[in-house]
Motif scaffolding. Structure first.
Motif, mmCIF file in Angstrom:
data_model
loop_
_atom_site.group_PDB
_atom_site.id
_atom_site.type_symbol
_atom_site.label_atom_id
_atom_site.label_comp_id
_atom_site.label_asym_id
_atom_site.label_seq_id
_atom_site.Cartn_x
_atom_site.Cartn_y
_atom_site.Cartn_z
ATOM 1 N N ILE A 54 0.887 -1.239 -0.186
ATOM 2 C CA ILE A 54 0.351 0.386 0.343
ATOM 3 C C ILE A 54 1.484 1.964 0.616
ATOM 4 N N CYS A 55 0.240 2.653 -0.297
ATOM 5 C CA CYS A 55 0.708 4.111 -0.308
ATOM 6 C C CYS A 55 -0.012 4.171 0.567
ATOM 7 N N ILE A 56 0.537 4.878 1.617
ATOM 8 C CA ILE A 56 0.089 6.353 2.286
ATOM 9 C C ILE A 56 0.643 7.493 3.048
ATOM 10 N N ALA A 83 9.698 4.905 2.787
ATOM 11 C CA ALA A 83 9.292 6.436 2.756
ATOM 12 C C ALA A 83 9.256 6.383 1.268
ATOM 13 N N TYR A 84 7.989 7.132 0.561
ATOM 14 C CA TYR A 84 7.921 7.649 -0.861
ATOM 15 C C TYR A 84 8.401 9.054 -1.181
ATOM 16 N N SER A 85 9.795 9.292 -1.821
ATOM 17 C CA SER A 85 9.455 10.531 -2.132
ATOM 18 C C SER A 85 9.950 10.709 -3.556
ATOM 19 N N PRO A 128 8.001 -0.758 -3.235
ATOM 20 C CA PRO A 128 8.845 -0.151 -4.751
ATOM 21 C C PRO A 128 9.777 0.709 -4.074
ATOM 22 N N TYR A 129 10.915 1.323 -5.137
ATOM 23 C CA TYR A 129 11.470 1.890 -4.826
ATOM 24 C C TYR A 129 11.559 3.804 -4.477
ATOM 25 N N ASN A 144 4.769 5.966 -10.414
ATOM 26 C CA ASN A 144 3.852 4.886 -10.532
ATOM 27 C C ASN A 144 3.592 3.869 -9.774
ATOM 28 N N ALA A 145 4.429 3.661 -8.937
ATOM 29 C CA ALA A 145 3.241 2.432 -7.807
ATOM 30 C C ALA A 145 2.809 3.181 -7.053
#
Length: 569
Positions: A260-262, A287-289, A323-324, A329-330
């Motif tokens: 998931i991404c939150i 982290a998603y950054s 994901p990286y 996109n992810a």
């Protein structure tokens, strides 16, 4: 291990029985929150942090849809504090909503405030947190809102809170003060956390890593909150699929993914099926950054699932694949795949719009003031001070609450002319932009909205200073995310792509880097409501405004009077 797991589940079921009995009684339930300092040790260092009831994360609030509870807040800390009930609509009751100098003045040390928390149509997971300076780094906790009827998915065997956060070795007040003085970015946290713990791969942490036991064949409801100050997060559990069934306390169509991404401020209800070979399994978040130039905490936090039973666990269980860091996109493939359940909507998705706002959301800079002193430096790009804005307005907090000024007709506290359209029109997402565009205006501006208006807001990200994703949150309402895209919003073509059938109903929308997002809702909640980015550094820099929803014609469409113990300014 088997006996311990069974005992834990039994206690959870027993607690649920007493909770249901108590919720149906006539007497309103009360919580007692004592804000105080407590010593905690993480990463081999002990420090003092601000907590509620000495706990980090703080206690869980549990309620049923439509219930009203009272939280008695006693500030025994050393600094002012306010508490916000994130995602709770508080119909006609912004007095207890919490943002400092927006709906109340802070609770001063030694003072108390009995906050009335009114739930309406929320069902699922929300959270509460401090809403003054950076106190929410340690002052936060989950809210579980139960339906009056059954879940629209198979009833889980047990529920598990998963609260993401950040940990600094330094004192939070020092991090905040250094950040404000410098004019630059704050220092990165030293670790991400799950339920207050960094996880196995940090020094002095393995013994305290969060872990929970599961029975093979059972289904568990993970109540997930991103309480981190700045980063959106990817999260996954090794070899286990995750099925999202709710977002921001609104049901969704089931969505099964490996991760998931939150975003900060968001919450998710996720089913985890314990259907793997009994063993120990890692869950992990990082982290998603999306920005290539902005620093961020690139650590990975972990927790563990232990299956009950008798077996020899894997000595070094693998980590799940995530994901990286910059996989935009992810992130947005997941977010864009969420769908609402129209049969559970509180009202239909608006199709005829009476109030339309397009707002840029930008990182900005101010020139370094002449005659700077040691109390104010300029560590932003090219010797500037970093700022942020909505529609080129960098918000300044007043010294009394805007709600007080609105209710008592006090002049000179704010203006009500927040622009409906960007005052500066340019290629918002161009790679190179003139530096003159980076300088916003400092103002305390609000936007007045007629009661029962149907509102559309387009949040347009820009590439000023540095493009990045922005989690935009509106107090006092939930909204439908009807559209999202990259580049500049096209008011003629992009509305053709809107989802007006089953969009997710949320209270925080992640606007993509150098992109846009469109939300719609009905302004049926009179009062003063804060609108802001939930990246804490952007909030500090001024990426916020205020919406004032006017009273309707009926008695039940008007703002409630203030409580007698509202904290004074």
């Amino acid at each position: 291990m088997l006996l311990l797991g069974k005992k834990t589940i039994f206690l959870q079921i027993l607690w649920s029985f007493f909770f249901v009995v108590g919720i149906n009684s006539q007497r309103p339930r009360e919580y007692h929150f004592v804000v105080r300092e407590a010593k905690y040790t993480r990463l081999c260092c002990t420090k003092t942090l601000l907590t509620v009831n000495g706990r980090f994360p703080g206690p869980i609030i549990k309620a049923y849809t439509g219930e009203t509870v009272y939280v008695n807040v006693y500030n025994k800390g050393e600094f002012n504090i306010t508490l916000h009930w994130h995602g709770v609509k508080q119909p006609r009751n912004p007095w207890s909503d919490g943002p400092e100098y927006i709906t109340q003045c802070p609770i001063q040390p030694g003072m108390k405030f009995r906050q009335k928390v009114i739930f309406s149509f929320e069902q699922g997971t929300l959270w509460w947190h401090a809403h003054s300076d950076w106190a929410r780094a340690t002052v936060h906790g989950p809210i579980f809102v139960y339906p009056r009827t059954s879940y629209p998915f198979p009833k889980p065997y047990a529920e598990v809170p998963i609260v993401f956060g950040e940990w600094w070795k330094s004192e939070i007040k020092d991090v905040y003060e250094q950040f404000v003085i410098s004019g630059g970015s704050p220092i990165n946290s030293d670790a991400l956390t799950i339920n207050g713990q960094p996880g196995d791969f940090f020094p002095c942490s393995r013994e305290e890593t969060f872990k929970f036991n599961v029975d093979f064949g059972k289904t568990y409801l993970l109540r997930i909150v991103n309480a981190a100050m700045n980063p959106p997060l990817f999260f996954s559990v090794y070899k286990h699929s995750l099925t999202v069934v709710g977002a921001d306390a609104a049901y969704t169509e089931p969505l099964t993914r490996d991760f998931i991404c939150i975003a900060p401020g968001q919450s998710l209800d996720v089913l985890l099926h314990a259907n793997q070979e009994p063993d120990h399994y890692y869950m992990a978040a990082r982290a998603y950054s999306s920005s290539s130039i902005l620093p961020f905490d690139n650590t990975t936090t972990t927790a563990r699932i232990h299956y009950n039973g008798y077996y020899i666990p894997t000595s070094s269980p693998p980590l799940p694949c995530l994901p990286y860091y910059n996989d935009t996109n992810a992130a947005f493939d997941f977010l864009g795949s969420l769908r609402g359940k129209p049969e559970t909507y509180p009202h239909k998705v608006p199709t005829i719009i009476t109030t339309r706002i397009i707002s840029t959301i930008s990182i900005n800079t101010f020139p370094c003031p002449e005659g700077q002193t040691f109390s104010q430096t300029c560590e932003g790009p090219n010797g500037t001070r970093l700022a942020a804005s909505m529609n080129n307005i960098s918000f300044e907090l007043p010294n009394i609450s805007i709600l007080d000024a609105y209710y008592y007709y006090l002049n000179g506290v704010y203006s009500n002319n927040f622009p409906s359209f960007p005052p500066l029109v340019f290629n918002f997402t161009a790679e190179y932009l003139p530096m003159i565009l980076e300088i916003p205006k400092r103002r305390t501006m609000a936007r007045v909205i007629e009661y029962d208006s149907t509102v559309e807001i387009v949040f347009q990200g820009t590439n000023l200073v540095a493009g990045i994703d922005h989690p935009m949150h509106i107090h006092g309402t939930s909204f439908y995310i009807v559209g999202r895209g990259f580049g500049n919003f096209d008011e003629y073509e992009d509305p053709k792509t809107y989802n007006l059938i089953d969009p997710p109903l949320r209270n925080t929308v992640l606007v993509p880097i150098n992109g846009w997002a469109t939300i719609r809702y009905r302004a049926g909640n009179p009062g003063v409501w804060f609108v802001h980015c939930h990246l804490e550094r952007h909030l500090t820099w001024g990426m916020e405004t205020v919406f004032i929803v006017k009273n309707g014609e009926g008695c039940d469409e008007s703002l409630l009077p203030p409580p007698p113990d509202l904290p004074p300014c």
